[in-house]
Motif scaffolding. Structure first.
Motif, PDB file in Angstrom:
ATOM      1  N   MET A 114      76.724  39.649  48.184  1.00  0.00           N
ATOM      2  CA  MET A 114      76.270  39.478  49.571  1.00  0.00           C
ATOM      3  C   MET A 114      75.305  40.612  49.942  1.00  0.00           C
ATOM      4  O   MET A 114      75.570  41.784  49.655  1.00  0.00           O
ATOM      5  CB  MET A 114      77.474  39.477  50.522  1.00  0.00           C
ATOM      6  N   LEU A 115      74.204  40.254  50.566  1.00  0.00           N
ATOM      7  CA  LEU A 115      73.203  41.233  50.954  1.00  0.00           C
ATOM      8  C   LEU A 115      73.658  41.982  52.204  1.00  0.00           C
ATOM      9  O   LEU A 115      74.010  41.375  53.207  1.00  0.00           O
ATOM     10  CB  LEU A 115      71.870  40.535  51.223  1.00  0.00           C
ATOM     11  N   THR A 116      73.662  43.306  52.139  1.00  0.00           N
ATOM     12  CA  THR A 116      74.028  44.144  53.282  1.00  0.00           C
ATOM     13  C   THR A 116      72.987  45.235  53.463  1.00  0.00           C
ATOM     14  O   THR A 116      72.185  45.514  52.557  1.00  0.00           O
ATOM     15  CB  THR A 116      75.395  44.813  53.074  1.00  0.00           C
ATOM     16  N   LEU A 117      72.992  45.882  54.624  1.00  0.00           N
ATOM     17  CA  LEU A 117      72.070  46.979  54.867  1.00  0.00           C
ATOM     18  C   LEU A 117      72.311  48.115  53.877  1.00  0.00           C
ATOM     19  O   LEU A 117      71.377  48.749  53.394  1.00  0.00           O
ATOM     20  CB  LEU A 117      72.217  47.486  56.299  1.00  0.00           C
ATOM     21  N   GLU A 118      73.581  48.347  53.544  1.00  0.00           N
ATOM     22  CA  GLU A 118      73.907  49.417  52.607  1.00  0.00           C
ATOM     23  C   GLU A 118      73.351  49.124  51.219  1.00  0.00           C
ATOM     24  O   GLU A 118      72.837  50.025  50.555  1.00  0.00           O
ATOM     25  CB  GLU A 118      75.426  49.618  52.541  1.00  0.00           C
ATOM     26  N   SER A 119      73.431  47.873  50.776  1.00  0.00           N
ATOM     27  CA  SER A 119      72.900  47.550  49.451  1.00  0.00           C
ATOM     28  C   SER A 119      71.375  47.580  49.440  1.00  0.00           C
ATOM     29  O   SER A 119      70.759  48.007  48.461  1.00  0.00           O
ATOM     30  CB  SER A 119      73.406  46.177  48.998  1.00  0.00           C
ATOM     31  N   VAL A 120      70.763  47.145  50.536  1.00  0.00           N
ATOM     32  CA  VAL A 120      69.305  47.156  50.623  1.00  0.00           C
ATOM     33  C   VAL A 120      68.775  48.589  50.588  1.00  0.00           C
ATOM     34  O   VAL A 120      67.762  48.876  49.941  1.00  0.00           O
ATOM     35  CB  VAL A 120      68.822  46.444  51.902  1.00  0.00           C
ATOM     36  N   THR A 121      69.462  49.510  51.284  1.00  0.00           N
ATOM     37  CA  THR A 121      68.975  50.886  51.401  1.00  0.00           C
ATOM     38  C   THR A 121      69.607  51.824  50.380  1.00  0.00           C
ATOM     39  O   THR A 121      69.492  53.044  50.512  1.00  0.00           O
ATOM     40  CB  THR A 121      69.224  51.419  52.821  1.00  0.00           C
ATOM     41  N   HIS A 122      70.266  51.293  49.357  1.00  0.00           N
ATOM     42  CA  HIS A 122      70.796  52.143  48.294  1.00  0.00           C
ATOM     43  C   HIS A 122      69.644  52.830  47.575  1.00  0.00           C
ATOM     44  O   HIS A 122      68.566  52.235  47.397  1.00  0.00           O
ATOM     45  CB  HIS A 122      71.617  51.305  47.317  1.00  0.00           C
ATOM     46  N   TYR A 123      69.843  54.084  47.159  1.00  0.00           N
ATOM     47  CA  TYR A 123      68.741  54.846  46.578  1.00  0.00           C
ATOM     48  C   TYR A 123      68.116  54.159  45.368  1.00  0.00           C
ATOM     49  O   TYR A 123      66.928  54.349  45.068  1.00  0.00           O
ATOM     50  CB  TYR A 123      69.199  56.255  46.216  1.00  0.00           C
ATOM     51  N   SER A 124      68.889  53.329  44.674  1.00  0.00           N
ATOM     52  CA  SER A 124      68.354  52.633  43.498  1.00  0.00           C
ATOM     53  C   SER A 124      67.408  51.496  43.873  1.00  0.00           C
ATOM     54  O   SER A 124      66.738  50.933  43.000  1.00  0.00           O
ATOM     55  CB  SER A 124      69.504  52.076  42.657  1.00  0.00           C
ATOM     56  N   ASN A 125      67.355  51.163  45.172  1.00  0.00           N
ATOM     57  CA  ASN A 125      66.528  50.038  45.633  1.00  0.00           C
ATOM     58  C   ASN A 125      65.356  50.524  46.484  1.00  0.00           C
ATOM     59  O   ASN A 125      64.766  49.751  47.225  1.00  0.00           O
ATOM     60  CB  ASN A 125      67.392  49.060  46.451  1.00  0.00           C
ATOM     61  N   ILE A 126      65.012  51.801  46.377  1.00  0.00           N
ATOM     62  CA  ILE A 126      64.004  52.392  47.259  1.00  0.00           C
ATOM     63  C   ILE A 126      62.809  52.912  46.462  1.00  0.00           C
ATOM     64  O   ILE A 126      62.970  53.541  45.423  1.00  0.00           O
ATOM     65  CB  ILE A 126      64.630  53.531  48.095  1.00  0.00           C
TER      66      ILE A 126
END
Length: 255
Positions: free
Chosen positions: A1-13
């Motif tokens: 499930m897509l969440t703000l925490e997963s979107v902004t995880h350092y590995s996704n930046i």
């Protein structure tokens, strides 16, 4: 499930390091700005065609400030607000004639400048009773779209004085739905990276030197040379390369 925490995880930046591009996306190779004089300067055109409205157009990368969170927007994209037939006529007059540079709620409003949208997202969030922060700034790949290019309604504002392109293109307004697959991700001023809501809603300066990009996993980008489609981080890295490219001449830095 897509969440703000997963979107902004350092590995996704990813980091965008060239402010000449994210404060003025018209400088990115492939951007296309068509000023209003296209329909009056062409030889023989003005004598044969009566044009009441002379719109300008822009295609390229744009930003949008919005109070709604990325876990929603990445799924549904940006849609037009439902309107009556009379409201639709008014919307077309407004975004076509761009009277006073104000489009209000008509169309899908974006900008070629990330900081313009950063300031707007804070105001939009304050007006949204369901918002829990300062709003978000979305990066959109609109290279396959054409929007109405609208000058600043306040050309003497400090942000327009520091970024002269805004006097000609402050807003790019799209009259059609923008799917989530065209949204590259959310951006915010560079600072410490920690997952969650607070850090991606930091206050915006008029001229940040770097910004972070949290990637939309649903973002897709066709690669015409190889006839393939990139998705997610791979596609976003192609966008990053455009934003981090250095200007090729001094003229680029002054646009």
């Amino acid at each position: 499930m897509l969440t703000l925490e997963s979107v902004t995880h350092y590995s996704n930046i990813l980091e965008l390091t060239n402010p000449h591009h994210f404060l003025n996306t018209t400088t990115i190779p492939g951007a296309c700005y068509t000023p209003a004089d296209w329909c009056s300067d062409a030889p023989g055109f003005s004598e044969t065609v009566v044009v009441k409205v002379k719109p300008s157009y822009f295609s390229g990368y744009v930003f949008r400030g919005d109070a709604r969170p990325p876990d929603l927007i990445f799924e549904v994209g940006f849609g037009l607000q439902p309107t009556s037939s009379s409201a639709r006529r008014h919307r077309l007059r407004t975004i076509g004639a761009v009277k006073g540079g104000i489009t209000g709620k008509h169309g899908i409003s974006t900008s070629v400048c990330a900081s313009v949208c950063g300031h707007y997202s804070s105001r939009a969030s304050n007006l949204d009773p369901f918002s829990s922060g300062a709003g978000f700034v979305y990066l959109i790949d609109a290279t396959e779209f054409k929007g109405f290019a609208i000058p600043s309604p306040r050309p003497n504002d400090p942000i327009a004085a520091q970024n002269p392109i805004l006097k000609d293109i402050y807003e790019v307004n799209f009259a059609s739905y923008i799917p989530g697959s065209y949204i590259v991700g959310i951006v915010w001023p560079s600072g410490r990276i920690t997952s969650g809501l607070k850090h991606c809603q930091r206050p915006w300066l008029d001229t940040p030197s770097r910004i972070w990009l949290a990637v939309n996993p649903h973002f897709t980008k066709p690669m015409l040379v190889t006839d393939t489609i990139m998705e997610g981080m791979e596609a976003a890295m192609q966008v990053q390369s455009h934003f981090n490219e250095r200007p090729t001449s001094s003229a680029d830095t002054n646009r």
